[in-house]
Design an enzyme around this catalytic site. Structure first.
Site, mmCIF file in Angstrom:
data_model
loop_
_atom_site.group_PDB
_atom_site.id
_atom_site.type_symbol
_atom_site.label_atom_id
_atom_site.label_comp_id
_atom_site.label_asym_id
_atom_site.label_seq_id
_atom_site.Cartn_x
_atom_site.Cartn_y
_atom_site.Cartn_z
ATOM 1 N N HIS A 163 -3.527 -5.155 0.226
ATOM 2 C CA HIS A 163 -2.925 -5.702 1.453
ATOM 3 C C HIS A 163 -2.958 -7.226 1.435
ATOM 4 O O HIS A 163 -3.938 -7.817 1.888
ATOM 5 C CB HIS A 163 -3.713 -5.226 2.672
ATOM 6 N N CYS B 293 0.832 -1.210 0.000
ATOM 7 C CA CYS B 293 0.000 0.000 0.000
ATOM 8 C C CYS B 293 0.864 1.257 0.000
ATOM 9 O O CYS B 293 1.471 1.567 -1.021
ATOM 10 C CB CYS B 293 -1.011 -0.053 1.139
ATOM 11 N N GLU C 274 -1.466 -9.182 3.344
ATOM 12 C CA GLU C 274 -1.384 -9.749 4.710
ATOM 13 C C GLU C 274 -2.753 -10.126 5.267
ATOM 14 O O GLU C 274 -2.860 -10.950 6.164
ATOM 15 C CB GLU C 274 -0.660 -8.774 5.652
HETATM 16 N N1 GLN Z 1 -2.123 6.650 2.733
HETATM 17 C C1 GLN Z 1 -2.189 5.912 1.524
HETATM 18 C C2 GLN Z 1 -3.536 6.056 0.838
HETATM 19 O O1 GLN Z 1 -4.504 6.434 1.455
HETATM 20 C C3 GLN Z 1 -1.857 4.440 1.775
HETATM 21 C C4 GLN Z 1 -2.819 3.751 2.683
HETATM 22 C C5 GLN Z 1 -2.288 2.442 3.228
HETATM 23 O O2 GLN Z 1 -1.075 2.211 3.235
HETATM 24 N N2 GLN Z 1 -3.165 1.578 3.712
HETATM 25 O O3 GLN Z 1 -3.653 5.782 -0.332
#
Ligand code: GLN
Length: 542
Positions: A508, A382, A510
């Site tokens: 994600h 992310c 995970e």
């Molecule tokens: N802050 C970033 C976004 O909103 C990444 C979010 C995250 O890592 N879950 O796109």
């Protein structure tokens, strides 16, 4: 008919209700029953999505886009089955529903009260999963500790459910603590007696007591607890502190927790529990033949719970590779051009973690640069992917000061930008790109070889995206966009050419790693780290 099990906690918090619930569900599942677990949290937030990770730990995301408590991660890792919106409910959510109904006039002029309106809404939500017809058993974990003011409506709902459904269909497991006094060399039962009394005051007689302890519980202590707490001796279950949470189902099996539950709920025996895969996993976990050291670069590292699913995914993928994975938390605010070599050079791989906001971002960029230039295995998740994109733009494409508009709204090169539909959003709660989205993998890419398929579904939680205006420029220079959302064309995975393992995902992974099915990206990343450790910078993909 679905049977209901409630898990309450007494004496202190953090006794591990989530793990006990997940272990019991695992044992029942291994005996051929279908089981699910839900959690009720007594706080007023509608969901934990807006909570700071320092406050609440990781926010776990389900396929249907619920932002939930991290215990749901354990439920999924143990059971290998997805959870959903219905599996995590907060007091805030309950009140929101009741108040919305009141505004619509659904209560027909009645005074709306905790009893019966709030308790009815709690009961409705408890029974939602049971009514789906999918489950033989629904385990409901009540957050908080018995005696808390905010737990009272939940206990009242449980009391009513027991009365409605009868003892054969509904039981209460109470998790408690037996402290050990070194001077007296004794386990003390009084706090347990008091917490059971507290439950009895709410009209609930627990059926089973699971006792957390650091020492074995003697038969005489078991008898004493049984007598004073009004339960059968066989219903006093020892839960001794384990080396790993993954031992707990086997400890509970040894204590016959599943059998006691089955007898009380009159569940007919379907055969012995099949825990072969679980035991295979534990065998590998406990007998590693390799060891790697991985840096987890993030800004919430003081609190392990903030990256719970990432840590656990490393445990699961490590076991699959018979490898002990030592995860070294590295504070991204402490990484700069001077410290980066000292901080990262003894590692066999780094993972740049998800996150929000500017703090620590530049340290992450420096860490990615080090991994890219030194061919150190790199995994970005992310914000970790967004960091890799920014680093590549600045240092390879020469787009000076390229950035994500999350960090600098006026940046000249907006390589990561907010999605159009996000620009008009004002509420922060539940409004990110959340939940499962499909993704097509490019043929012959590393990720396609890792996943062994070209179509995947993965879970998201973010507002910002790779800016497709730069796609061609990135690909020409060696950063490949290898996972694409088929509907929106958004870039979901990037990988680097000429690097043994440099992969980052906008989603994600995970959240989808389970004991019996560890996530392929984590498994492959550990393999790359092992090879790096062996000094064989082989290309895994040739
Ligand atoms: N802050 C970033 C976004 O909103 C990444 C979010 C995250 O890592 N879950 O796109």
């Amino acid at each position: 008919m679905t049977k209901y099990i409630f898990v309450t906690g007494g004496v202190t918090s953090s006794l591990g209700k989530g793990i006990i619930s997940a272990s019991l569900a695992k044992l029942l599942q291994s005996r051929g029953f279908s089981a699910t677990i839900q959690k009720f949290d007594p706080y007023i937030n509608v969901d934990p999505g807006t909570l700071n990770p320092y406050e609440h730990g990781e926010c776990f995301v389900t396929d249907d886009g619920a932002e939930t408590d991290l215990d749901l991660g354990y439920y999924e890792r143990f059971l290998g089955r997805p959870t959903s919106q219905a599996n995590n409910v907060t007091t805030g959510r309950i009140y929101q529903t009741v108040i919305q109904k009141e505004r619509k006039g659904d209560y027909l002029g009645k005074t709306v009260q905790v009893i019966p309106h709030i308790t009815d809404e709690i009961k409705r939500r408890i029974m939602l999963l049971g009514q789906s017809g999918e489950y033989d058993i629904v385990i409901t974990e009540l957050g908080g500790t018995v005696g808390d003011i905010e737990s009272l409506p939940y206990l009242e709902a449980v009391r009513q459910m027991r009365w409605n459904l009868g003892q054969d269909n509904c039981l209460v497991v109470h998790l408690t603590l037996l402290p050990y006094l070194e001077a007296a060399k004794e386990l003390k039962t009084k706090p347990t007696q008091h917490s059971v009394k507290e439950l009895q005051n709410a009209g609930i007689q627990p059926d089973i007591l699971v006792c957390r302890t650091e020492h074995d519980i003697s038969n005489s202590i078991r008898r004493k607890i049984a007598l004073f707490c009004n339960v059968d001796v066989t219903s006093v279950i020892e839960a001794i502190t384990a080396d790993t949470v993954y031992d707990v189902p086997l400890y509970m099996l040894r204590e016959n927790l599943d059998r006691v539950v089955m007898n009380k709920l009159r569940l007919r025996e379907k055969g012995e529990p099949d825990l072969r895969k679980w035991k295979q996993f534990l065998g590998k976990l406990k007998n590693p033949t390799n060891e790697v050291r991985i840096g987890l670069v993030g800004k919430y590292i003081e609190l392990k719970d903030a990256y719970k699913s990432i840590y656990e995914s490393f445990v699961l993928a490590g076991a699959m590779n018979e490898c002990n994975v030592i995860v070294e938390p590295i504070h991204s605010e402490e990484i700069n051009d001077e410290s980066v070599v000292r901080k990262l050079s003894k590692l066999h791989g780094i993972l740049v973690a998800p996150g929000f906001g500017e703090r620590g971002f530049e340290g992450k960029v420096t860490a990615v640069k080090f991994a890219r230039e030194n061919k150190l295995p790199f995994f970005g998740i992310c914000l970790g992917m967004q960091t890799a994109v920014v680093e590549f733009a600045r240092n390879v494409l020469g787009l000076e000061n390229a950035n994500s508009t999350e960090m600098n709204t006026d940046t000249e090169h907006k390589v990561i930008d907010i999605m159009e539909e996000q620009k008009i959003i004002q509420d922060m709660g539940g409004t990110m790109r959340l939940g499962s989205y499909p993704c097509d993998l490019k043929r012959k890419s590393k990720v396609q070889q890792i996943y062994k398929t070209t179509k995947i579904n993965e879970r998201h939680r973010h507002r910002y995206e790779f800016n497709n205006a730069f796609k061609e420029q990135f690909e020409k220079a060696g950063m490949q966009c290898v996972g694409i959302n088929p509907k929106t064309q958004l870039v979901e995975i990037i990988e680097l050419k000429n690097h043994p393992w440099f992969i980052a995902s906008q989603f994600h992974p995970e959240y989808k790693s389970t004991v019996e099915d560890p996530h392929p990206l984590f498994v492959s990343f550990i393999q790359a780290c092992i090879e790096y450790e062996n000094g064989e910078q082989l290309d895994l993909f040739e």
